[in-house]
Design an enzyme around this catalytic site. Structure first.
Site, PDB file in Angstrom:
ATOM      1  N   CYS A 416       0.924  -1.185   0.139  1.00 40.92           N
ATOM      2  CA  CYS A 416       0.010   0.085  -0.036  1.00 40.92           C
ATOM      3  C   CYS A 416       0.870   1.204  -0.029  1.00 40.92           C
ATOM      4  O   CYS A 416       1.867   1.428   0.859  1.00 40.92           O
ATOM      5  CB  CYS A 416      -0.836   0.128   1.116  1.00 40.92           C
ATOM      6  SG  CYS A 416      -1.968   1.311   1.291  1.00 40.92           S
ATOM      7  N   HIS A 458      -8.441  -3.839  -3.659  1.00 40.92           N
ATOM      8  CA  HIS A 458      -7.677  -3.142  -2.799  1.00 40.92           C
ATOM      9  C   HIS A 458      -8.059  -1.694  -2.707  1.00 40.92           C
ATOM     10  O   HIS A 458      -8.468  -0.953  -1.669  1.00 40.92           O
ATOM     11  CB  HIS A 458      -6.264  -3.300  -3.178  1.00 40.92           C
ATOM     12  CG  HIS A 458      -5.267  -2.605  -2.262  1.00 40.92           C
ATOM     13  ND1 HIS A 458      -4.386  -2.947  -1.581  1.00 40.92           N
ATOM     14  CD2 HIS A 458      -4.909  -0.992  -1.993  1.00 40.92           C
ATOM     15  CE1 HIS A 458      -3.623  -2.368  -0.864  1.00 40.92           C
ATOM     16  NE2 HIS A 458      -3.981  -1.030  -1.151  1.00 40.92           N
ATOM     17  N   GLU A 459      -8.324  -1.146  -3.574  1.00 42.80           N
ATOM     18  CA  GLU A 459      -8.739   0.372  -3.973  1.00 42.80           C
ATOM     19  C   GLU A 459     -10.395   0.544  -3.457  1.00 42.80           C
ATOM     20  O   GLU A 459     -10.359   1.634  -3.075  1.00 42.80           O
ATOM     21  CB  GLU A 459      -8.609   0.926  -5.403  1.00 42.80           C
ATOM     22  CG  GLU A 459      -7.313   0.723  -5.853  1.00 42.80           C
ATOM     23  CD  GLU A 459      -6.078   1.322  -4.860  1.00 42.80           C
ATOM     24  OE1 GLU A 459      -6.473   2.511  -4.402  1.00 42.80           O
ATOM     25  OE2 GLU A 459      -5.206   0.740  -4.789  1.00 42.80           O
ATOM     26  N   HIS A 462     -10.239   0.865   0.263  1.00 43.52           N
ATOM     27  CA  HIS A 462      -9.901   2.343   0.673  1.00 43.52           C
ATOM     28  C   HIS A 462     -10.883   3.225   0.582  1.00 43.52           C
ATOM     29  O   HIS A 462     -11.071   4.075   1.540  1.00 43.52           O
ATOM     30  CB  HIS A 462      -8.701   2.923  -0.369  1.00 43.52           C
ATOM     31  CG  HIS A 462      -7.224   2.769  -0.035  1.00 43.52           C
ATOM     32  ND1 HIS A 462      -6.588   2.757   1.083  1.00 43.52           N
ATOM     33  CD2 HIS A 462      -6.160   2.010  -0.797  1.00 43.52           C
ATOM     34  CE1 HIS A 462      -5.660   2.306   1.104  1.00 43.52           C
ATOM     35  NE2 HIS A 462      -5.214   1.945   0.077  1.00 43.52           N
TER      36      HIS A 462
END
Length: 493
Positions: A416, A458-459, A462
């Site tokens: 990250c 993953h994004e 976020h």
């Protein structure tokens, strides 16, 4: 010899139970522990007495939460006081074709340069048996992460040690006078066994009774496969054992040694390891006389460069490029959704900033697996993210959420930009369905697979205030980036 300590061998029973719990065959358990399969089988059946070192290795391999150590203590407490019998070897008996061999001198030189280890092994063999010797068995075994068999097994299953990497060569006689041919005996991901044949282009040259000769062999292993240790196992009667480690001086290596046997815990070497400075090299040497059969001598080392900073830390680099770091509580806040199409202009502006940030980051680091940035990582609390795939495609996401997952779940390392000093293994599904909004206000559902699915997930996390560390299995921690060997490589499926 069977152990007479009571009707029930508490350790063998507990070991068998944990083997079953973890779903290991006896062969798989032996491999994970680094012991010979036949010895592990004998311990499981109660035919051989385990050592404390064996119990520790079993505990590590099976992740038994202390149960195997407790069972070993119970087992030891029930044994009658008497002299300990000779323990069985942790390696197989010499195979047919090597009987009668005595190793007059076993000498190893391990040299490290620019990410590659080169081992040169020389042995003076004496045939004290009654039959000619026509072949000699050698072993090549690597373990990048000793003490963490799960991690090592994953490394070698994904990136096995190959014959092309090893480039094995062998010779007979002093000064490499005659090339020897060889043939594989076992070929596994992290373990090779090879028969060196007493033959070559010049014909056959068996080692007859009473004769002696030198053999030499050499191979290479990249440091992504070779951990910071080198072990010599005494499998044949040996008169002298010697080792040299040859490192670049600028690595400022420190070296130490441990001696283990089947009847004792690891102990420091009885004699000191000597260091000689030879120009731009540091050479560490050690030797002993008449090492006991089945003993193991393990040299370990650390490099100053493994811990000393050679430049700005990765996290500091990312912070200097405008990436919000994980100490900022903003990364834990769900991002504000766009009202599209009325906020399309704002959405396009945020994407432009994300692409500019991605360009800055890409100039500072190689992303073989692709990369992504979410708006909160550049200080913008809006639900937008971009993903750059390994093939160069740019995926733009507004207001995304994962609505369905499918396929297998696997664990791979993720990094990250907001805490780039570490990498962590994260379980994720091979396929995800993502609902998102286009700039003109349409709701869309897009499927992503494998590596791209991992990048997108993953994004999306976020944008919902979740970091990949929240997804890691309990008890698993990120590793320092210095230990991560996947930079620049692609996802593996």
């Amino acid at each position: 010899m069977a152990d007479p300590a009571g009707d029930v061998n508490a350790f063998a029973v507990e070991l068998e139970r944990w083997r079953d719990v973890r779903g290991h065959s006896r062969a798989a358990l032996a491999k994970a522990m680094g012991y010979d399969r036949s010895y592990v089988s004998k311990v499981l059946s109660g035919a051989e007495r385990p050592s404390e070192a064996f119990a520790v290795h079993a505990e590590t391999a099976l992740r038994a939460g202390g149960a195997l150590r407790a069972a070993f203590r119970e087992y030891e407490a029930r044994r009658p006081a008497r002299p300990r019998p000779q323990a069985a070897p942790a390696v197989a008996d010499p195979p047919a074709g090597t009987g009668g061999i005595v190793v007059d001198h076993d000498d190893a030189i391990l040299r490290y340069d620019e990410g590659v280890y080169r081992l040169t092994q020389r042995r003076r063999l004496v045939n004290e048996g009654g039959e000619p010797i026509s072949r000699y068995l050698i072993r090549i075994s690597v373990d990048r992460y000793p003490g963490d068999p799960e991690r090592s097994n994953q490394l070698y299953s994904e990136n096995p040690l190959t014959w092309d990497e090893i480039e094995l060569r062998a010779w007979h006689g002093r000064g490499r006078s005659t090339a020897m041919t060889w043939t594989p005996h076992h070929d596994r991901d992290a373990f090779k066994e090879v028969w060196l044949l007493f033959e070559g282009e010049q014909g056959h040259f068996p080692l007859y009774p009473g004769e002696a000769c030198w053999i030499e062999y050499e191979y290479t292993v990249r440091d992504e496969h070779w951990g910071n240790w080198f072990q010599r196992a005494v499998r044949l009667p040996t008169r002298t054992l010697s080792v040299c480690l040859d490192f670049p001086a600028d690595l400022a290596a420190s070296v130490w040694g441990l001696h283990t046997s089947m009847t004792s815990q690891a102990m420091p070497f009885a004699t000191a390891i000597k260091r000689d400075d030879d120009g731009d090299r540091h050479v560490f040497s050690w030797s002993c006389e008449d090492p006991p059969l089945h003993a193991r001598y393990r040299l370990e080392w650390g490099f100053r460069s493994d811990t000393a900073a050679t430049g700005p830390a990765p996290t500091a680099v990312m912070a200097s490029l405008g990436i919000v770091q994980d100490s900022d509580p903003a990364l834990r806040e769900p991002a504000r959704r766009f009202a599209l199409p009325s906020e399309a202009e704002d959405a396009h502006r945020v994407v432009a900033e994300l692409k500019a940030a991605a360009e800055r980051v890409a100039r500072a680091h190689t992303f073989g697996k692709g990369m992504g940035i979410a708006a909160p990582q550049i200080g913008v609390n809006r639900a937008a993210a971009i993903v750059r795939t390994p093939d160069g495609e740019v995926i733009t996401l507004f207001n995304p959420r994962i609505i369905e997952t499918a396929g297998e779940i696997d664990e791979q390392y993720e990094g990250c930009l907001s805490f780039f000093d570490v990498r962590g293994q994260v379980p994720r599904a091979h396929t995800i369905q993502v609902e998102h909004t286009s700039a003109d206000g349409r709701t869309k559902i897009t499927a992503f697979d494998k590596g791209v699915a991992r990048l997108v997930a993953h994004e999306v996390d976020h944008l919902h205030g979740t970091l990949y560390t929240d997804r890691m299995r309990e008890g698993v921690s990120p590793i320092p980036v210095e230990q991560y060997r996947g930079t620049g490589s692609r996802w593996k499926y």
